[in-house]
Every structure is written in structure tokens, then in C-alpha cells.
Design a protein around this motif. Sequence first.
Motif, short mmCIF file in Angstrom:
data_model
loop_
_atom_site.label_atom_id
_atom_site.label_comp_id
_atom_site.label_asym_id
_atom_site.label_seq_id
_atom_site.Cartn_x
_atom_site.Cartn_y
_atom_site.Cartn_z
N ARG A 50 0.77 -1.09 -0.11
CA ARG A 50 -0.09 0.12 -0.04
C ARG A 50 0.84 1.38 -0.11
O ARG A 50 1.79 1.44 0.51
CB ARG A 50 -0.96 -0.09 1.33
CG ARG A 50 -1.75 1.25 1.17
CD ARG A 50 -2.92 0.99 2.54
NE ARG A 50 -3.45 -0.10 2.49
CZ ARG A 50 -4.75 -0.10 1.86
NH1 ARG A 50 -5.32 0.84 1.30
NH2 ARG A 50 -5.49 -1.46 2.00
N TYR B 141 -3.66 3.20 -13.97
CA TYR B 141 -4.91 2.87 -13.52
C TYR B 141 -4.78 1.26 -13.18
O TYR B 141 -3.88 0.50 -13.39
CB TYR B 141 -5.84 2.87 -14.56
CG TYR B 141 -6.07 4.35 -14.89
CD1 TYR B 141 -6.96 5.29 -14.16
CD2 TYR B 141 -5.30 5.00 -15.83
CE1 TYR B 141 -7.20 6.62 -14.68
CE2 TYR B 141 -5.57 6.38 -16.30
CZ TYR B 141 -6.39 7.28 -15.70
OH TYR B 141 -6.63 8.36 -16.10
N LYS C 195 -5.33 -1.17 -7.02
CA LYS C 195 -6.57 -0.33 -6.51
C LYS C 195 -6.05 1.00 -6.51
O LYS C 195 -4.83 1.39 -5.96
CB LYS C 195 -7.10 -0.59 -5.04
CG LYS C 195 -8.13 0.29 -4.65
CD LYS C 195 -8.60 -0.19 -3.26
CE LYS C 195 -9.71 0.84 -2.60
NZ LYS C 195 -9.92 0.38 -1.14
N GLY C 196 -6.82 1.99 -6.93
CA GLY C 196 -6.39 3.27 -7.05
C GLY C 196 -6.08 4.02 -8.35
O GLY C 196 -5.86 3.04 -9.15
N VAL D 290 -2.67 6.18 -9.73
CA VAL D 290 -1.14 6.46 -9.29
C VAL D 290 -0.54 7.41 -10.48
O VAL D 290 -0.60 7.02 -11.79
CB VAL D 290 -0.51 5.40 -9.10
CG1 VAL D 290 1.07 5.83 -8.54
CG2 VAL D 290 -1.03 4.43 -8.02
N PRO E 220 -8.49 12.15 -8.96
CA PRO E 220 -7.12 11.47 -8.49
C PRO E 220 -6.12 12.26 -8.29
O PRO E 220 -5.15 11.86 -7.69
CB PRO E 220 -7.04 10.59 -9.77
CG PRO E 220 -7.01 11.17 -11.01
CD PRO E 220 -8.57 11.82 -10.48
N ASN F 113 0.98 9.03 -0.49
CA ASN F 113 0.68 9.96 -1.62
C ASN F 113 2.33 10.06 -2.37
O ASN F 113 2.04 10.43 -3.46
CB ASN F 113 0.46 11.32 -1.11
CG ASN F 113 0.36 12.32 -2.22
OD1 ASN F 113 -0.20 12.00 -3.37
ND2 ASN F 113 0.78 13.77 -2.03
N SER G 247 -0.23 9.91 -5.36
CA SER G 247 -1.61 9.58 -5.28
C SER G 247 -2.49 10.33 -4.28
O SER G 247 -1.99 10.63 -3.39
CB SER G 247 -1.90 8.01 -5.18
OG SER G 247 -3.24 7.63 -5.20
N GLN G 248 -3.75 11.06 -4.89
CA GLN G 248 -4.22 11.75 -3.91
C GLN G 248 -5.01 10.84 -2.80
O GLN G 248 -5.10 11.14 -1.64
CB GLN G 248 -5.36 12.42 -4.50
CG GLN G 248 -6.32 13.36 -3.73
CD GLN G 248 -5.31 14.50 -3.04
OE1 GLN G 248 -4.35 14.92 -3.65
NE2 GLN G 248 -5.41 14.74 -1.56
N HIS G 249 -5.39 9.42 -3.15
CA HIS G 249 -5.69 8.49 -2.15
C HIS G 249 -4.82 7.45 -2.24
O HIS G 249 -3.76 7.25 -2.94
CB HIS G 249 -7.19 8.14 -2.51
CG HIS G 249 -7.89 9.42 -3.01
ND1 HIS G 249 -8.64 10.28 -1.97
CD2 HIS G 249 -8.42 9.80 -4.03
CE1 HIS G 249 -9.57 11.08 -2.33
NE2 HIS G 249 -9.16 11.17 -3.80
N SER G 250 -5.08 6.75 -1.14
CA SER G 250 -3.78 5.28 -1.03
C SER G 250 -4.42 4.42 -2.16
O SER G 250 -5.18 4.46 -2.94
CB SER G 250 -4.21 4.78 0.17
OG SER G 250 -5.43 4.31 0.44
N ALA G 251 -3.31 3.87 -2.45
CA ALA G 251 -3.14 2.70 -3.81
C ALA G 251 -2.64 1.58 -3.19
O ALA G 251 -1.75 1.49 -2.40
CB ALA G 251 -2.54 3.33 -4.96
#
Length: 259
Positions: A57, A98, A77-78, A80, A196, A60, A117-121
Motif C-alpha cells: 500500500r 490505473y 486499486k487506486g 497513481v 485522482p 501519496n 496519489s491523492q488517495h491510497s493505492a
Amino acid sequence: MIQVKGMAGGPITNFQTEVSHITMSSYESAAKIRDRVQSGMGLNVLARLQERAQFVRFGNRCAATSLGAGFVYIVAKGVVGIESAAHPDIRAVTALLYPGDVLIPELQALPDLELTSQHSAVFWKLTMTALAEEAAKDPQLWQAVFLRPLAQHARSQLHIATMSGLNSEERIAAFLIEIGVRIGMQAGGSISVELPLTRYGIADYLSLNADTVSRILSSLVSEGIVKRRGRFQILIRDWRALTAKCPLSEAIILLHGAG
């Protein structure tokens, strides 16, 4: 006229600067293709690699050099961004990864890469040996893994065409079409999308400044094409009007709808 090259180097199609109106059905068709690819040649096919993969995981920021050599990373997921330093004082997001995309750190041409990444990936991390062993057992898996970088390369070429041939508003429209096709969810007659990247990240990705990004997004809101639903959530209310603003909309839908 802008010509876009396909994965094999041949032209996909030619686009006049005035594009015909593309209706909501174009999004629905692209979404169906995307879903079919993801269920057939995408993550469902790659899912069998989970048994031999380590789940990693990322927050950012993560330096690509810290990922280590000899590994392949698959986005599970996410979304990046790959951020490079073309100059010591200048960093830019040069590509977006993606779910289903493949990253091999030592094959990246530019130095000092970071993943943003603005959100966790979440990535699946495998050794090259494990990947080769599993892919040798299943031609479909081999195709899913080793043709993926070709699709990513085609998207990169399209992004270069976007940066070199489109104005600021057209670039913003291209970005919204891209993420709309890739991660958008239908909500009635609209498309809900979670951005994203921050506006600074969007600006880097599109070679614009953050103020220009804000101004154009505000203009799209005023026109009723998009609606803000929070800091990172937007609603594309008029897909036809959005695609009409970008001469490369058909190519974006084609490449990103196909995964």
C-alpha cells in the motif's frame, strides 16, 4: 489536423479540429468495453497472481527507486501518477496508472521518479521470476501482463498529442474524459468521478498552472457541463458537451475504454 498513432504505429484515425457531437452512448459503450476488459483481460485474469504477490500500500509519495529492482508492480486499486524531475526545480506528472497497469521500476527511462496519489493505492508486488513462471502456464495471463505496457505506451503517445496540439480548455476536457471513462460511475444521466489528483497535480499532468485549471473548471461549472460535489468529487452532467470541447475525444474514449 492531428494524427494519433496506435500501439503498432499505424494511425488510429484523423481528427479535424471540429469534432462531431458524441452522445452519452459513447460513454456507455466505452464503459462496457472497460468492464469487459477488466473482467476478462484485466484484474480478474491477473487476480490469480495474488497467491504469489505481496500486497503493498502506498501513500501519496513514494520514490520509484525505493521499490527495488527485479520486481514488477501491478496496480490493484487506486489511480497513481508517475512524477518525474525533468529539472532539479521542476517536477511533472507524466503518466497516470490505473488498476491493471504494470510498473517495472528499472525500465523507467527518467531518473528520480516518484509515485503520487491523492488517495491510497494498492499494488501487487511480484518477482520477475514468479511472474514469468505463472505467465508460462497460461497464455491468457501472459497476454494480459506483457501486452499491458503496450497499451500504456499508446496512452502516453496520446497524452503527448494532447499536450502538443490542444489548448488549455481542450486539455482539461481531455483529462475529464479520460478519468470519466476510466473511473467514472454512472449516476442517472450523469457521471460521478473522484478526482485522482489535486488541482496542482492536474496542472502538472496537463502542463498548465493551477490557476488556469481552477478557472477552466469554474467555467465548465458555469456552463452546466460539470458540477462540484466536494473538494475531489465532480459530476459530469453533460457528456456530449464535454466531448465536443476536445478534438481528441474519440481517441481518448477508444484507448481508455479498451483499458
